[in-house]
Structure formats: structure tokens, C-alpha cells
Design a protein around this motif. Structure first.
Motif, short mmCIF file in Angstrom:
data_model
loop_
_atom_site.label_atom_id
_atom_site.label_comp_id
_atom_site.label_asym_id
_atom_site.label_seq_id
_atom_site.Cartn_x
_atom_site.Cartn_y
_atom_site.Cartn_z
N ALA A 173 43.39 50.44 47.09
CA ALA A 173 43.96 50.32 45.87
C ALA A 173 44.17 52.03 45.03
O ALA A 173 42.82 52.62 44.34
CB ALA A 173 43.83 49.69 45.24
N THR A 174 44.75 52.53 45.18
CA THR A 174 44.47 53.71 44.27
C THR A 174 44.24 53.30 42.61
O THR A 174 44.66 52.04 42.45
CB THR A 174 45.67 55.42 44.24
N ARG A 175 44.20 54.54 41.54
CA ARG A 175 44.38 53.66 39.78
C ARG A 175 45.85 53.57 39.77
O ARG A 175 46.12 52.64 39.91
CB ARG A 175 44.23 54.59 39.51
N GLU A 176 47.26 54.16 40.57
CA GLU A 176 48.45 54.50 40.65
C GLU A 176 49.08 53.10 40.92
O GLU A 176 49.45 51.74 39.79
CB GLU A 176 49.08 54.99 40.74
N GLU A 177 48.21 51.65 41.66
CA GLU A 177 48.41 51.01 42.53
C GLU A 177 48.21 49.78 42.01
O GLU A 177 48.41 48.88 41.82
CB GLU A 177 48.10 51.08 43.83
N LEU A 178 47.01 50.40 41.00
CA LEU A 178 46.12 48.80 40.83
C LEU A 178 47.23 48.57 39.70
O LEU A 178 46.85 47.33 38.39
CB LEU A 178 44.49 49.16 39.98
N LEU A 179 47.66 49.43 38.40
CA LEU A 179 47.29 49.75 37.05
C LEU A 179 49.34 48.77 37.66
O LEU A 179 49.54 47.99 37.16
CB LEU A 179 49.08 50.99 36.91
N GLN A 180 50.48 49.33 38.91
CA GLN A 180 50.91 48.35 39.63
C GLN A 180 50.78 47.09 39.04
O GLN A 180 51.52 45.78 38.63
CB GLN A 180 51.84 48.82 40.44
N ARG A 181 49.86 46.43 39.81
CA ARG A 181 48.91 45.21 40.51
C ARG A 181 48.87 44.30 39.04
O ARG A 181 49.34 43.21 38.57
CB ARG A 181 48.28 45.35 41.47
N ALA A 182 47.94 45.30 38.20
CA ALA A 182 48.24 44.35 36.81
C ALA A 182 49.49 43.97 36.01
O ALA A 182 49.49 43.31 34.83
CB ALA A 182 47.18 45.57 36.22
N GLN A 183 50.27 45.30 36.00
CA GLN A 183 51.67 44.53 34.96
C GLN A 183 52.32 43.61 36.10
O GLN A 183 52.52 42.87 35.33
CB GLN A 183 52.76 46.15 35.66
#
Length: 205
Positions: A173-183
Motif C-alpha cells: 500500500a502507498t501512504r495515501e492508501e494507508l492514510l485512508q485505511r487509518a481513517q
């Protein structure tokens, strides 16, 4: 003299026009459940054909990761914000993290080893549980609270993201994808985190 309908006459084929108008819009709920059935079919093949596991596992992994990425990016945020399903989405995201970790572990094992069978059963059990809960608790709310045009928009987005991620491996996963997962998990204070920090925060949740 030619008898029949003129193709460019909009009123020449009222039967066809009626058929076109009656065509149903794509529904993201139907696409998600279709993927669920395909994953179940592949699981059955993995169990029934041990000699083909080296070929079948990448197919299962590719579908699960692409399906998860599309849900996480396009479906879960809308389910949280427009269908009021914050708790259900957070739980579903937790189950995605569990399944991806199991996929990563399974990919490191020899398909002929006994440990592979044990880990495969863990994966099947975890994904089956997730599917049952999602189809009972998340998808009905999406179908009930979002109109058919919104679900059609989500269907197009789901297909686009799913296609982009076919072939992805666990842990990619990219950072943006990880951020969405965290959200999706409902974590706060994550917007400024680095990729590594997001990964740790998700693992610790």
C-alpha cells in the motif's frame, strides 16, 4: 423496397428504446457480493487441488487485495459518511488488515507443507467471517440508504480502483492508501503521519 427499421430513426424501434430504458444501473453491492462468491470458489479450489496451490494462491491474493483496496478507497468512506456506518466500517477494516497479514504469511510458505494447510484454514475462516458480517451489516445499509444512482457511481469507482490494483501484493500500500485505511479505522491525528508511522498505527489498533 426495403422493409424494416431505420437504424438512425429514434422512433423506429420503440421496443429497443424500451429495453434500453429498462436496463438496470450497475450496483456496487452486487459487484462486491459477486467478488465474495468468486473468492469462495477459489478457496474451494485451493482446498480441493493441493497440487495447484502454487498457481491458485496468487490468483486468490490478487483478487482479495484488489477487492479490499477498492472497498477501502471508494466504498467504506461513503458508508461511513453517507450511510452512517462508522463502527461497521472500522470493524471491516480491521478484518481487512487481518486477512492481508494472513495472505502475506501464506505467501512465504511451501504449499506442500503442513503449516500451509493450517494458515490457509485461518485465512478462509477469517475471510468467510468477514464476508458474512459485511453482507449482513454493511451492504444492506448501503443499499437502503444510498439511492440507485449513488450506488451506480460507487460501482464505477469500485471497478476502476479494483482494476488498478489487480496484481498487487500484500503489504504494497502507498501512504495515501494507508492514510485512508487509518481513517476507515477511525484513528485520529493521522493526517500528518509518514507511511511508516501510519503502518505502525494501523498494526497497533
Amino acid at each position: 423496397m426495403h422493409q424494416g427499421y431505420v437504424d438512425d430513426d429514434p422512433e423506429a424501434r420503440p421496443d429497443m428504446i424500451g429495453e434500453e430504458r429498462a436496463m438496470p444501473l450497475p450496483d456496487v453491492v452486487d459487484l462486491i457480493t459477486a467478488d465474495h462468491r468468486e473468492v469462495e470458489r477459489l478457496f474451494d479450489e485451493l482446498k480441493a487441488k493441493p497440487d495447484q496451490r502454487a498457481l491458485l494462491l496468487p490468483e486468490v491474493s490478487s483478487l482479495l487485495i484488489a477487492h479490499s483496496r477498492a472497498e477501502e478507497a471508494d466504498v467504506y468512506p461513503v458508508a461511513r459518511e453517507e450511510a452512517g456506518e462508522s463502527d461497521q466500517v472500522a470493524h471491516s477494516q480491521e478484518e481487512h488488515e487481518q486477512a492481508e497479514a494472513l495472505l502475506a504469511a501464506l505467501g512465504k510458505l511451501d504449499p506442500s507443507a503442513a503449516e500451509f494447510d493450517t494458515k490457509l484454514e485461518e485465512l478462509i475462516s477469517a475471510v468467510t467471517h468477514h464476508v458474512e458480517e459485511e453482507e449482513a451489516e454493511v451492504l444492506p445499509g448501503i443499499r437502503e440508504r444510498l439511492n440507485e444512482h449513488r450506488r451506480a457511481e460507487l460501482a464505477k469507482a469500485f471497478v476502476r480502483t479494483r482494476t488498478e490494483h489487480l496484481g498487487d501484493r500484500p503489504g504494497g500500500a502507498t501512504r495515501e492508501e494507508l492514510l485512508q485505511r487509518a481513517q476507515n479505522l477511525g484513528l485520529s491525528g493521522v493526517a500528518s503521519m509518514t507511511k511508516e508511522e501510519l503502518s505502525r498505527a494501523i498494526e497497533q489498533d
